[in-house]
Design an enzyme around this catalytic site. Sequence first.
Site, mmCIF file in Angstrom:
data_model
loop_
_atom_site.group_PDB
_atom_site.id
_atom_site.type_symbol
_atom_site.label_atom_id
_atom_site.label_comp_id
_atom_site.label_asym_id
_atom_site.label_seq_id
_atom_site.Cartn_x
_atom_site.Cartn_y
_atom_site.Cartn_z
ATOM 1 N N ALA A 65 -2.796 19.860 -1.498
ATOM 2 C CA ALA A 65 -2.591 18.415 -1.333
ATOM 3 C C ALA A 65 -3.864 17.677 -1.754
ATOM 4 C CB ALA A 65 -2.217 18.101 0.107
ATOM 5 N N LEU A 66 -4.371 18.011 -2.942
ATOM 6 C CA LEU A 66 -5.583 17.334 -3.419
ATOM 7 C C LEU A 66 -5.291 15.846 -3.614
ATOM 8 C CD1 LEU A 66 -6.791 19.931 -6.114
ATOM 9 C CD2 LEU A 66 -7.701 19.609 -3.800
ATOM 10 N N GLY A 112 -1.651 -6.298 13.450
ATOM 11 C CA GLY A 112 -2.654 -6.399 12.398
ATOM 12 C C GLY A 112 -2.063 -6.966 11.122
ATOM 13 N N ILE A 136 -2.726 -3.405 5.134
ATOM 14 C CA ILE A 136 -1.619 -2.483 5.441
ATOM 15 C C ILE A 136 -0.461 -3.249 6.060
ATOM 16 C CG2 ILE A 136 -0.912 -0.539 6.922
ATOM 17 C CD1 ILE A 136 -3.545 0.789 6.336
ATOM 18 N N GLU A 179 1.413 -5.185 3.304
ATOM 19 C CA GLU A 179 2.069 -4.324 2.296
ATOM 20 C C GLU A 179 3.272 -3.585 2.908
ATOM 21 O OE1 GLU A 179 -0.568 -1.726 0.135
ATOM 22 O OE2 GLU A 179 -1.596 -3.393 -0.836
ATOM 23 N N ASP A 199 -14.938 6.195 2.002
ATOM 24 C CA ASP A 199 -14.592 5.598 3.302
ATOM 25 C C ASP A 199 -15.488 6.091 4.436
ATOM 26 O OD1 ASP A 199 -12.491 4.334 2.046
ATOM 27 O OD2 ASP A 199 -10.930 5.110 3.372
ATOM 28 N N HIS A 235 -0.223 -16.047 -25.585
ATOM 29 C CA HIS A 235 0.856 -16.904 -25.076
ATOM 30 C C HIS A 235 2.201 -16.259 -25.364
ATOM 31 C CE1 HIS A 235 3.117 -20.491 -24.055
ATOM 32 N NE2 HIS A 235 3.772 -20.340 -25.199
HETATM 33 P P1 FAD Z 1 -9.965 10.046 1.493
HETATM 34 O O1 FAD Z 1 -9.039 9.605 0.436
HETATM 35 O O2 FAD Z 1 -9.645 9.732 2.901
HETATM 36 O O3 FAD Z 1 -10.103 11.620 1.308
HETATM 37 C C1 FAD Z 1 -10.828 12.409 2.198
HETATM 38 C C2 FAD Z 1 -10.339 13.831 2.079
HETATM 39 O O4 FAD Z 1 -11.239 14.683 2.801
HETATM 40 C C3 FAD Z 1 -8.958 14.072 2.692
HETATM 41 O O5 FAD Z 1 -8.131 14.757 1.774
HETATM 42 C C4 FAD Z 1 -9.231 14.947 3.924
HETATM 43 O O6 FAD Z 1 -8.188 15.870 4.206
HETATM 44 C C5 FAD Z 1 -10.488 15.680 3.477
HETATM 45 N N1 FAD Z 1 -11.315 16.181 4.576
HETATM 46 C C6 FAD Z 1 -11.732 15.506 5.686
HETATM 47 N N2 FAD Z 1 -12.535 16.294 6.436
HETATM 48 C C7 FAD Z 1 -12.624 17.487 5.787
HETATM 49 C C8 FAD Z 1 -13.319 18.695 6.042
HETATM 50 N N3 FAD Z 1 -14.093 18.856 7.117
HETATM 51 N N4 FAD Z 1 -13.173 19.717 5.165
HETATM 52 C C9 FAD Z 1 -12.392 19.588 4.045
HETATM 53 N N5 FAD Z 1 -11.733 18.449 3.752
HETATM 54 C C10 FAD Z 1 -11.852 17.417 4.609
HETATM 55 N N6 FAD Z 1 -7.154 1.663 -1.597
HETATM 56 C C11 FAD Z 1 -7.062 1.078 -2.804
HETATM 57 O O7 FAD Z 1 -8.072 0.936 -3.497
HETATM 58 N N7 FAD Z 1 -5.862 0.635 -3.282
HETATM 59 C C12 FAD Z 1 -4.723 0.750 -2.568
HETATM 60 O O8 FAD Z 1 -3.653 0.345 -3.036
HETATM 61 C C13 FAD Z 1 -4.785 1.363 -1.293
HETATM 62 N N8 FAD Z 1 -3.676 1.505 -0.552
HETATM 63 C C14 FAD Z 1 -3.760 2.130 0.665
HETATM 64 C C15 FAD Z 1 -2.603 2.230 1.429
HETATM 65 C C16 FAD Z 1 -2.653 2.833 2.673
HETATM 66 C C17 FAD Z 1 -1.384 2.956 3.490
HETATM 67 C C18 FAD Z 1 -3.878 3.367 3.155
HETATM 68 C C19 FAD Z 1 -3.941 4.060 4.482
HETATM 69 C C20 FAD Z 1 -5.036 3.256 2.401
HETATM 70 C C21 FAD Z 1 -4.986 2.626 1.156
HETATM 71 N N9 FAD Z 1 -6.125 2.450 0.374
HETATM 72 C C22 FAD Z 1 -6.043 1.831 -0.839
HETATM 73 C C23 FAD Z 1 -7.446 2.940 0.821
HETATM 74 C C24 FAD Z 1 -7.780 4.280 0.122
HETATM 75 O O9 FAD Z 1 -6.744 5.209 0.383
HETATM 76 C C25 FAD Z 1 -9.107 4.826 0.616
HETATM 77 O O10 FAD Z 1 -10.101 3.839 0.499
HETATM 78 C C26 FAD Z 1 -9.523 6.037 -0.212
HETATM 79 O O11 FAD Z 1 -8.562 7.060 -0.127
HETATM 80 C C27 FAD Z 1 -10.875 6.591 0.272
HETATM 81 O O12 FAD Z 1 -11.211 7.681 -0.506
HETATM 82 P P2 FAD Z 1 -12.190 8.827 0.029
HETATM 83 O O13 FAD Z 1 -12.324 9.795 -1.108
HETATM 84 O O14 FAD Z 1 -13.419 8.245 0.577
HETATM 85 O O15 FAD Z 1 -11.444 9.512 1.260
HETATM 86 P P1 NAD Z 2 -7.657 -4.330 7.869
HETATM 87 O O1 NAD Z 2 -9.045 -4.309 8.328
HETATM 88 O O2 NAD Z 2 -7.335 -4.785 6.488
HETATM 89 O O3 NAD Z 2 -6.774 -5.235 8.849
HETATM 90 C C1 NAD Z 2 -6.708 -5.024 10.233
HETATM 91 C C2 NAD Z 2 -6.261 -6.308 10.881
HETATM 92 O O4 NAD Z 2 -5.970 -6.066 12.252
HETATM 93 C C3 NAD Z 2 -7.315 -7.401 10.839
HETATM 94 O O5 NAD Z 2 -6.766 -8.544 10.231
HETATM 95 C C4 NAD Z 2 -7.665 -7.613 12.307
HETATM 96 O O6 NAD Z 2 -8.019 -8.945 12.600
HETATM 97 C C5 NAD Z 2 -6.376 -7.194 12.999
HETATM 98 N N1 NAD Z 2 -6.532 -6.825 14.429
HETATM 99 C C6 NAD Z 2 -7.506 -6.063 14.971
HETATM 100 N N2 NAD Z 2 -7.315 -5.974 16.320
HETATM 101 C C7 NAD Z 2 -6.190 -6.678 16.625
HETATM 102 C C8 NAD Z 2 -5.476 -6.975 17.853
HETATM 103 N N3 NAD Z 2 -5.879 -6.537 19.041
HETATM 104 N N4 NAD Z 2 -4.369 -7.728 17.775
HETATM 105 C C9 NAD Z 2 -3.942 -8.205 16.585
HETATM 106 N N5 NAD Z 2 -4.584 -7.962 15.399
HETATM 107 C C10 NAD Z 2 -5.685 -7.202 15.420
HETATM 108 O O7 NAD Z 2 -7.101 -2.843 8.133
HETATM 109 P P2 NAD Z 2 -5.744 -2.138 7.673
HETATM 110 O O8 NAD Z 2 -4.755 -3.131 7.220
HETATM 111 O O9 NAD Z 2 -5.408 -1.213 8.788
HETATM 112 O O10 NAD Z 2 -6.234 -1.300 6.422
HETATM 113 C C11 NAD Z 2 -7.242 -0.267 6.565
HETATM 114 C C12 NAD Z 2 -8.026 -0.111 5.310
HETATM 115 O O11 NAD Z 2 -7.220 0.426 4.273
HETATM 116 C C13 NAD Z 2 -8.585 -1.428 4.823
HETATM 117 O O12 NAD Z 2 -9.981 -1.333 4.799
HETATM 118 C C14 NAD Z 2 -8.047 -1.609 3.447
HETATM 119 O O13 NAD Z 2 -9.063 -1.965 2.546
HETATM 120 C C15 NAD Z 2 -7.482 -0.252 3.062
HETATM 121 N N6 NAD Z 2 -6.214 -0.499 2.336
HETATM 122 C C16 NAD Z 2 -6.297 -1.048 1.085
HETATM 123 C C17 NAD Z 2 -5.144 -1.359 0.409
HETATM 124 C C18 NAD Z 2 -5.253 -1.964 -0.960
HETATM 125 O O14 NAD Z 2 -6.322 -1.927 -1.535
HETATM 126 N N7 NAD Z 2 -4.179 -2.525 -1.512
HETATM 127 C C19 NAD Z 2 -3.907 -1.117 0.979
HETATM 128 C C20 NAD Z 2 -3.851 -0.588 2.255
HETATM 129 C C21 NAD Z 2 -5.027 -0.272 2.917
#
Ligand code: FAD
Ligand code: NAD
Length: 466
Positions: free
Chosen positions: A36-37, A180, A184, A187, A312, A444
Amino acid sequence: MYNIAVIGSGPGGYIAAIRCAQLGFKVAIIEKYANALGGTCTNVGCIPSKALLDSSHHFHDANSKFSEHGITVKGVEVDFTKLVERKASIVKQNNDGIAFLMKKNKIDVFYGEGSFVTKNKIAVKAADGSKQEIETEKVIIATGSKPTSLPFITIDKKRIITSTEALSLSEIPKHLIIIGGGIIGVELGSVYLRLGAKVTIVEYLDKLVPSMDDEISREMLRVLKKEGMEFYLGTKVTGATAKGKNVTVTAETKAGEKVELKGDYCLVAVGRSAYTANLGLENIGLKTDERGRVEVNENLETAVAGVYAIGDVIKGAMLAHKAEEEGVFVAETIAGQKPHIHYNLIPGVAYTWPEAACVGATEQELKAAGKAIKTGKFPFRALGRARASGDLDGFVKVIADKETDEILGVHIFGARAADLIIEGVVAMEYRASAEDISRMSHPHPTYSEAFKEACLIATDNRPLNM
Ligand code: FAD
Ligand code: NAD
């Protein structure tokens, strides 16, 4: 002995591994989840959420937009099982694609949980309990993040869920309550609203997607309300409980009014926190900051020489492309190069429809900093392209320095904003003025003409199409 071991295969880790391999290093990558890379982004983040957003968008258009184009469709239905299966197959294609890239770049993949024995030795514990050790000169920590909750809410993963479960539900909720109104929330709220659920968002602050420009948040709120989403802004959640198939969420408005909401699912989307569990940071004397993040210096190196951290798990925006930039940055730094990241120019996108996208400073940030600015705002409804497609909502807003005309921020809410924002990034990377952009030919009819027009307004208040 490896030159570099990367722990975690998300967009930070796997891109770091590829760049390290390109630079001639012998590289290992360790991923906890077998086959699951791709990390959060590929498995439970960017990719699956966009697959569900696209599928639900088609359904919504078939139901509510096709008729204005003179297309009649009858009996439009969602096969939710198939929709979720399609999402899973797209995730799998991406997993396989990254596995192919590891092979192509001669990167050794180890499946199992990685933990520090010393700064040059990583233990890898596989899911079946078997263990092996990897020796390495340098380490890049890229272990990402996990969803957080509120201290008084228990996530049961069935009715009170995080984004991970929300991406793999077995049914469309009847009433999804989302805690929140961040990225998220809007979306995944959009996905289920389009599929027919009642969706209510409870947000603590007075605005949606608080990190974005106030005008973008207001326009998004207006459009999502028009689509039928319900909101409680400026409302603090005080509890969430599940009983059988029902959930109850309690909250309190700023005025002290009590709110009680009843639904069948509650999505907790109040942010994510750095993930370092079982990493053995203590074995190399590394501590995390007050928010559990790994601390790094300007080279993204931790207090232990030769151990770096990206994505992250460190400070900054939690975005896949930010993690990728940092992966490349660390690889090149280790190779002795002098890379640079403009953190101010990392764009942010919310994949609602229309999409919201931004780069640079917001108007409220610049005003708070006492900066003299001018703004140009052009509505999509004034564009021929938008009229042709029927995507009339939204605008492009360009903020420029009052004296020099340099672009300081670009904020878009409108069709294809996610793809349009890159023009703002390029403009700001090369420190373009609003006039520079307004003198460039834009094709355009396209949505990009709104960017040119917003620049014409910002620079000299002389739009050509308004
Ligand atoms: P991660 O993607 O979290 O990867 C970390 C990896 O490390 C995981 O595979 C985990 O299993 C592994 N790992 C952890 N600990 C260990 C260990 N001890 N040994 C081996 N492996 C380990 N960002 C965007 O830019 N655009 C988007 O549209 C977007 N949509 C999102 C939608 C959702 C629902 C969510 C939750 C997030 C979204 N994000 C989006 C945020 C984005 O997914 C993260 O910012 C991004 O994945 C971070 O990358 P990373 O490489 O730091 O960590
Ligand atoms: P977020 O930080 O974007 O939003 C969390 C929200 O929860 C905030 O608006 C905050 O004010 C609210 N909140 C906190 N405590 C609360 C309470 N007690 N009652 C009501 N509201 C409360 O976090 P997220 O939406 O969980 O997303 C997590 C991360 O994932 C973000 O950092 C985002 O950048 C990333 N992400 C990115 C994308 C994208 O790039 N399209 C998509 C999904 C997630």
